[in-house]
Scaffold this active site. Sequence first.
Site, PDB file in Angstrom:
ATOM      1  N   ASP A  30      45.474  11.655  74.115  1.00 18.16           N
ATOM      2  CA  ASP A  30      45.072  10.266  74.341  1.00 18.16           C
ATOM      3  C   ASP A  30      44.047   9.909  73.267  1.00 18.16           C
ATOM      4  O   ASP A  30      42.932  10.409  73.264  1.00 18.16           O
ATOM      5  CB  ASP A  30      44.479  10.138  75.748  1.00 18.16           C
ATOM      6  CG  ASP A  30      43.901   8.758  76.022  1.00 18.16           C
ATOM      7  OD1 ASP A  30      43.990   7.865  75.146  1.00 18.16           O
ATOM      8  OD2 ASP A  30      43.340   8.574  77.122  1.00 18.16           O
TER       9      ASP A  30
ATOM     10  N   HIS B  88      53.884  25.065  57.988  1.00 19.73           N
ATOM     11  CA  HIS B  88      54.040  26.247  58.841  1.00 19.73           C
ATOM     12  C   HIS B  88      53.393  27.476  58.199  1.00 19.73           C
ATOM     13  O   HIS B  88      53.144  28.469  58.880  1.00 19.73           O
ATOM     14  CB  HIS B  88      55.528  26.515  59.084  1.00 19.73           C
ATOM     15  CG  HIS B  88      55.820  27.235  60.362  1.00 19.73           C
ATOM     16  ND1 HIS B  88      54.886  27.999  61.029  1.00 19.73           N
ATOM     17  CD2 HIS B  88      56.954  27.318  61.106  1.00 19.73           C
ATOM     18  CE1 HIS B  88      55.442  28.521  62.123  1.00 19.73           C
ATOM     19  NE2 HIS B  88      56.686  28.120  62.184  1.00 19.73           N
TER      20      HIS B  88
END
Length: 452
Positions: free
Chosen positions: A393, A175
């Site tokens: 995908d 982060h």
Amino acid sequence: MTIKGLILRASLISRRQMHVISRSITNVKPDSPTPLNLKHYKLPSHDRMNPNIYMPLVLFYSNPQPSDYTTSIANLLKISLSKTLSKYYPFAGRLGSSGSYVECSDQGINFLEVQIACNLSEILEKAPVKDEEEGFGHLFPPCSIWDKVSSSPLVLVQLNHCSCGGIAIAVCLSHRIADASTLLSFLSYWASVSRNPGDVENLAQLAPCFVQGLLPNSYDDGFVATDILISEKNWITAEMLFYNSKIAELKAYQEKQDKLHGVVANQNYTRNELVTALLYRCALAAAATSNSGAYPLSVLFQAINMRRLIDPPLPKTSVGNLMSPTHISANTMNETELHSLIGQMRKEKKQLTGIKSLVRKGFLQLIEKYAKDNYKLYVVSSICNFPLYDRLDFGWGRPVNASVVDAPAVNIFTMMDTPNGDGIKVILGLEKEDMKNFRADKELITYASFYH
């Protein structure tokens, strides 16, 4: 053996089936070296304000059949990841000792491949917690779910193979160097390279944008990087669903209430606004019930994606923690009316529109002030409307599900789209007694259902 003994043995066998039965690890490096002039990646102030902990996201795919049958799924992912790291070159480096820069040394990232002795459907029935027996913990490398990065790679990947043929791709990203938007941009680029490496035009559109030259005022050498202590988990994690049909009911009800009470008509509330306000309202009511009916002093923080709001706007694929916090407070039941909360949220967000810099030195001091004054801090963040499914995908179809795992601390809510786009799911963490009261809130369960 007694019936009790048989039940215990069956339980132990079931737990063993959820364990990792084999694990291998590979170091994946960029497929081309980082140029010398890019070896030192200086972090702006808005990155240094974020803790150096891993953000955990997992993607689930049912019986993937890659279009390229000449290589395995693991090799396909490693090759495309290597190419992706050449573009996202700081991700393959290591954080400097001061925490204010990345040494882009091309040391690479850890890629684990694991065999899990259970079906994908069994995993999806579990709660998204870090525990290895009761949640998703076994899908991630050890000590990576909201844990401190220290001197480890800034990115960790674990490819999980299930008994049924399904897979789960778990990804952790520091982060300190990126927000959720950057994580999803990184995954979108990686998926596109894996699916169709020859689509140069699409890859150019998805390529990362590093903002050093776009935000020159964001670099303050005197700003010390934030460091935090990872506390022991003292909250209960749950997952809940708000279907769009129920959010529409909530919107209609709220608009009716607005008219009855003379509130300006046609507020055009969004899904995010309604769900965020309801979560805060019901969490406060739960805390009040835990506190013998007395409402606590409280404040709600939201992380606002600033890419479109800053002047001039930044590309969607801009890398970093390009967020700015807003905060509102409510201390009585009357102050938690949805139209009032949403009005405050909109006012706060409007003040961010058109700002020139993300430097907000007073934010940490603000949090410290509220904490010192014994305010109960709540955080709601949203990755709704982000490219979580259609763009991920890798060559065998979109994910059947995706989830952020657990909460980094108590009183934190993460909102994300459901796989079919028919609603919003929320991963949340509340103290035990607050969670009990929260789950029993009649207003809440009118519009939401708990998945676990």
